[in-house]
Design a protein around this motif. Sequence first.
Motif, PDB file in Angstrom:
ATOM      1  N   ASP A 115       0.841  -1.232   0.151  1.00  0.00           N
ATOM      2  CA  ASP A 115       0.164   0.019  -0.043  1.00  0.00           C
ATOM      3  C   ASP A 115       0.781   1.514  -0.014  1.00  0.00           C
ATOM      4  OD1 ASP A 115      -1.619   2.311   0.569  1.00  0.00           O
ATOM      5  OD2 ASP A 115      -2.925   0.741   2.326  1.00  0.00           O
ATOM      6  N   ARG A 116       0.399   1.800  -1.127  1.00  0.00           N
ATOM      7  CA  ARG A 116       2.099   3.443  -0.884  1.00  0.00           C
ATOM      8  C   ARG A 116       1.668   4.448   0.640  1.00  0.00           C
ATOM      9  NH1 ARG A 116      -1.283   8.060  -2.182  1.00  0.00           N
ATOM     10  NH2 ARG A 116      -3.716   7.765  -2.167  1.00  0.00           N
ATOM     11  N   LEU A 117       0.649   4.531   0.950  1.00  0.00           N
ATOM     12  CA  LEU A 117       1.036   4.439   2.728  1.00  0.00           C
ATOM     13  C   LEU A 117       1.498   3.660   3.198  1.00  0.00           C
ATOM     14  CD1 LEU A 117      -3.125   5.843   2.455  1.00  0.00           C
ATOM     15  CD2 LEU A 117      -1.144   7.456   1.746  1.00  0.00           C
ATOM     16  N   ASN A 118       1.588   2.997   3.232  1.00  0.00           N
ATOM     17  CA  ASN A 118       1.762   1.743   4.225  1.00  0.00           C
ATOM     18  C   ASN A 118       3.943   1.597   3.983  1.00  0.00           C
ATOM     19  OD1 ASN A 118       1.961   0.413   6.965  1.00  0.00           O
ATOM     20  ND2 ASN A 118       2.117  -1.588   5.316  1.00  0.00           N
ATOM     21  N   THR A 119       3.917   3.180   3.595  1.00  0.00           N
ATOM     22  CA  THR A 119       6.075   2.963   3.231  1.00  0.00           C
ATOM     23  C   THR A 119       6.154   3.762   4.504  1.00  0.00           C
ATOM     24  OG1 THR A 119       5.370   4.693   1.656  1.00  0.00           O
ATOM     25  CG2 THR A 119       5.231   2.426   1.175  1.00  0.00           C
ATOM     26  N   TYR A 120       7.888   3.850   4.388  1.00  0.00           N
ATOM     27  CA  TYR A 120       8.373   4.836   4.827  1.00  0.00           C
ATOM     28  C   TYR A 120       7.902   6.759   5.121  1.00  0.00           C
ATOM     29  CZ  TYR A 120      12.068   1.075   6.750  1.00  0.00           C
ATOM     30  OH  TYR A 120      12.477  -0.131   7.227  1.00  0.00           O
ATOM     31  N   GLU A 121       8.244   6.941   3.592  1.00  0.00           N
ATOM     32  CA  GLU A 121       8.016   7.608   2.411  1.00  0.00           C
ATOM     33  C   GLU A 121       6.175   8.342   3.811  1.00  0.00           C
ATOM     34  OE1 GLU A 121      11.094   5.903   0.831  1.00  0.00           O
ATOM     35  OE2 GLU A 121       8.965   5.099   0.905  1.00  0.00           O
ATOM     36  N   ALA A 122       5.290   7.663   3.819  1.00  0.00           N
ATOM     37  CA  ALA A 122       4.240   8.134   3.909  1.00  0.00           C
ATOM     38  C   ALA A 122       4.444   8.139   5.743  1.00  0.00           C
ATOM     39  CB  ALA A 122       2.847   7.245   3.630  1.00  0.00           C
ATOM     40  N   ILE A 123       4.397   7.191   6.066  1.00  0.00           N
ATOM     41  CA  ILE A 123       4.105   7.234   7.311  1.00  0.00           C
ATOM     42  C   ILE A 123       5.027   8.453   8.058  1.00  0.00           C
ATOM     43  CG2 ILE A 123       4.138   5.736   9.191  1.00  0.00           C
ATOM     44  CD1 ILE A 123       1.881   5.138   7.220  1.00  0.00           C
ATOM     45  N   GLN A 124       6.435   8.294   7.330  1.00  0.00           N
ATOM     46  CA  GLN A 124       7.605   9.132   8.548  1.00  0.00           C
ATOM     47  C   GLN A 124       7.403  10.341   8.330  1.00  0.00           C
ATOM     48  OE1 GLN A 124       9.456   4.914  10.520  1.00  0.00           O
ATOM     49  NE2 GLN A 124      10.593   5.934   9.472  1.00  0.00           N
ATOM     50  N   ARG A 125       7.231  10.712   7.038  1.00  0.00           N
ATOM     51  CA  ARG A 125       7.197  11.921   6.410  1.00  0.00           C
ATOM     52  C   ARG A 125       6.149  12.537   5.941  1.00  0.00           C
ATOM     53  NH1 ARG A 125      10.785  11.454   0.882  1.00  0.00           N
ATOM     54  NH2 ARG A 125       7.880  11.203   0.072  1.00  0.00           N
ATOM     55  N   ASP A 126       5.403  11.836   4.634  1.00  0.00           N
ATOM     56  CA  ASP A 126       4.767  12.543   4.229  1.00  0.00           C
ATOM     57  C   ASP A 126       2.520  13.501   5.344  1.00  0.00           C
ATOM     58  OD1 ASP A 126       5.838  12.675   2.186  1.00  0.00           O
ATOM     59  OD2 ASP A 126       4.658  11.218   1.305  1.00  0.00           O
ATOM     60  N   SER A 127       2.827  12.197   6.463  1.00  0.00           N
ATOM     61  CA  SER A 127       2.085  11.512   7.241  1.00  0.00           C
ATOM     62  C   SER A 127       2.332  13.070   8.841  1.00  0.00           C
ATOM     63  CB  SER A 127       1.739  10.542   8.062  1.00  0.00           C
ATOM     64  OG  SER A 127       2.961  10.487   9.053  1.00  0.00           O
TER      65      SER A 127
END
Length: 261
Positions: A115-127
């Motif tokens: 899931d694109r929302l279950n990545t380092y980028e999404a969870i730890q930075r973008d959110s």
Amino acid sequence: MSKSIAIFGGSGFLGRKICEVGIGLGYQVTSFSRSGKPPSINEAWVDKVEWVHGDIFKPESYKEKLKGKSAVVHSIGLILENQGYKKSMNSNFNFLSDLQNLASSLKGPNPMKKDRLNTYEAIQRDSAVILADAYLEQQKEDPTFVYISADQKIPIIPEGYINTKREAEFELSCKKDLRSIFMRPGVLYNESDPPLNNRRIFTQFVGLGYDIKNTLLGNNIDFINQLVRPPCSTEQVATKIFAKIEDKNASGVVLLDEIRK
């Protein structure tokens, strides 16, 4: 402004302790999660927290509740993008099963299921950036944002883990009028965990290695000092978070050594 705080990830391993310490200090604590449900633990502080539904990637689901909050804490993160490790880390010790679970986790998620929302980028930075923007929109008076970062890259863990945390720190530090505090704890343990809990065993091993390093080498070799780092407790991190929130001059990075004092 009242002593009120919003915590994203409040039902997680560290988030629970942040909620508990906040209640103990007299804060009005609101925890946001997609389920909106409290953790399944029988402790008095749980009933004093307001558990609210909110999808961090959808600010319209929570941003109005951020108005008037003296601080917001982002306590959401991934050690591995394959989250099978969480079940293993929080279970009791079973050597063969735990090795199999860890090996499976290190392979990463199945590309067909990722899931694109279950990545380092999404969870730890973008959110974190999305949450900070929503908070700034609602809270104009002394907004304080606490981001749970990390001391350094964990051995055998992908570079994306630490890189996205550092990217989040940079993005948040660029937010005008936002007082950002970046907590950099090491390997975490909970003092109340049972002795045979995997996480407790692992942190005891890490702590033993750190003590041996200090006994044999002291702090004289920078490379070794960076490689062998001490664990810290969730209590230490949570207590330091509130100390920094209440110190209006505090901002920026809070290093592991300061957290452990």
